[in-house]
Motif scaffolding. Structure first.
Motif, PDB file in Angstrom:
ATOM      1  N   ASP A  99      20.358  31.565-104.404  1.00  0.00           N
ATOM      2  CA  ASP A  99      20.577  32.945-104.847  1.00  0.00           C
ATOM      3  C   ASP A  99      19.413  33.555-105.622  1.00  0.00           C
ATOM      4  N   GLN A 101      18.258  32.812-108.371  1.00  0.00           N
ATOM      5  CA  GLN A 101      18.370  32.786-109.837  1.00  0.00           C
ATOM      6  C   GLN A 101      17.368  31.775-110.400  1.00  0.00           C
ATOM      7  N   ARG A 204      21.507  37.338-110.738  1.00  0.00           N
ATOM      8  CA  ARG A 204      21.837  37.308-109.321  1.00  0.00           C
ATOM      9  C   ARG A 204      21.725  38.725-108.781  1.00  0.00           C
TER      10      ARG A 204
HETATM   11 MG    MG Z   1      23.787  31.315-109.083  1.00  0.00          MG
END
Ligand code: MG
Ligand code: UDP
Length: 325
Positions: A99, A101, A204
């Motif tokens: 994702d 992140q 995110r």
């Molecule tokens: Mg995550």
């Protein structure tokens, strides 16, 4: 020198391409070769097609996709990725979320560290400052306090699954074949030398986190049950205390009756005691039930995950050729 990235994906359709592009942009100057293992963990969106598209567009044999038959969870995805990475026989393996992140630049930093400090087997990223609510961080702190008191191995607070491991440690981790997997415990149980590197987590951008308070709580209970048997001993402990207390109380009552002739306390005391003892017994039975249930499932030796398709540029190409013929 090569490196394999394990990327668990659950409903990450919008992140696959940006993730891969970010990796390419980060690694273009590096001397190591990178393999990508995407694990599609039963996504309900278009994640699988996005991975297939990436493999076909890139036409590279260093991108793999393990497509699970359903959602087995991130722990299972990491295990499957590690098994695949062992087969690829690369020098280092990295676990990273899809994702974005976790910035791939930290992979370069982790690699540089381990390369110049060969005594270490693993580099783990941890968050120095957690960007989350006070209540959640209170529960997380309490969890770490409890588990570090009762578990046989230490748990490093705020350590993430974002880590780089060498082959020796990878082989050790793959010997941990339990069904209920709690990676923070597994990584610490196998030992080896780990360096903890601070990192910053990005927000995110696409999709949403798959953790809810309830799933975090269940995960925490799994961790405690997986790495400590002390809760089971609570039954013996509380049983002994209440047994001793009842004997002492009995003696006091007899002495009072014989000396001053006080009547035995009545109905409310008995009701309170029954509820109290009954409650404790039920809680302890519940704890024993948790362990028993998990032991029952473990004894079935069910596979940790099931793969529906093991895809690479070669295998997708072959299927396309068959269709065309
Ligand atoms: Mg995550
Ligand atoms: N993930 C997975 N299976 C699941 C849940 C999550 O493979 O059942 C993947 C997800 O796609 C992501 C990583 O695990 O790449 C971390 O998940 P998430 O972002 O939801 O966790 P958080 O960052 O909030 O801790």
């Amino acid at each position: 020198m090569n490196l394999t990235l394990i990327i668990p994906c659950y409903n990450e359709e919008e992140n696959i391409k940006p993730f891969y592009e970010k990796c390419l942009a980060t690694f273009f100057k590096e001397t190591f070769n990178v393999n990508y293992i995407f694990i599609n963990d039963g996504s309900k969106d278009n994640t699988l097609n996005e991975i297939k598209k990436l493999i076909l567009n890139e036409k590279k044999s260093n991108i793999y996709c393990l497509n699970f038959s359903r959602n087995f969870g991130k722990e299972a995805a990491m295990f499957a990725g590690m098994q695949k990475s062992q087969k690829l026989n690369t020098q280092y393996t990295v676990i990273i979320d899809a994702d974005l992140q976790q910035d791939p630049i930290y992979i370069v930093k982790m690699y540089e560290f381990i390369h110049s400090n060969p005594d270490y087997d693993c580099v783990t990223c941890y968050q120095e400052k957690r960007k989350e609510g006070k209540i959640l961080s209170f529960f997380k702190n309490t969890f770490y306090k409890i588990i570090n008191k009762i578990s046989e191995v230490p748990f490093y607070q705020n350590a993430s699954d974002f880590r780089l491991i060498n082959q020796k440690m990878l082989n050790a981790l793959l010997q941990m074949t339990e069904y209920y997997r709690f990676s923070k415990g597994i990584f610490s149980w196998v030992g080896f030398n780990t360096y903890y590197m601070p990192y910053e987590v990005n927000k995110r951008i696409h999709g949403q986190s798959s953790w809810s308070i309830l799933s975090l709580f269940r995960y925490a209970i799994n961790g405690i049950i997986g790495f400590s048997t002390i809760p089971l001993k609570l039954a013996t402990f509380t049983g002994t205390i209440s047994f001793l207390a009842s004997i002492i109380y009995g003696i006091i009552i007899i002495i009072q009756k014989l000396t001053v002739g006080i009547d035995i306390a009545g109905y409310p005391t008995i009701v309170c005691l029954i509820l109290f003892i009954g409650g404790i017994q039920m809680i302890l039975l519940g704890i024993i039930g948790e362990y028993l249930g998990k032991t029952y499932i473990e004894t079935k030796k069910r596979p940790i995950y099931l793969i529906k398709d093991d895809l690479s540029f070669q295998s997708i190409g072959e299927t396309n050729d068959e269709k065309n013929n």
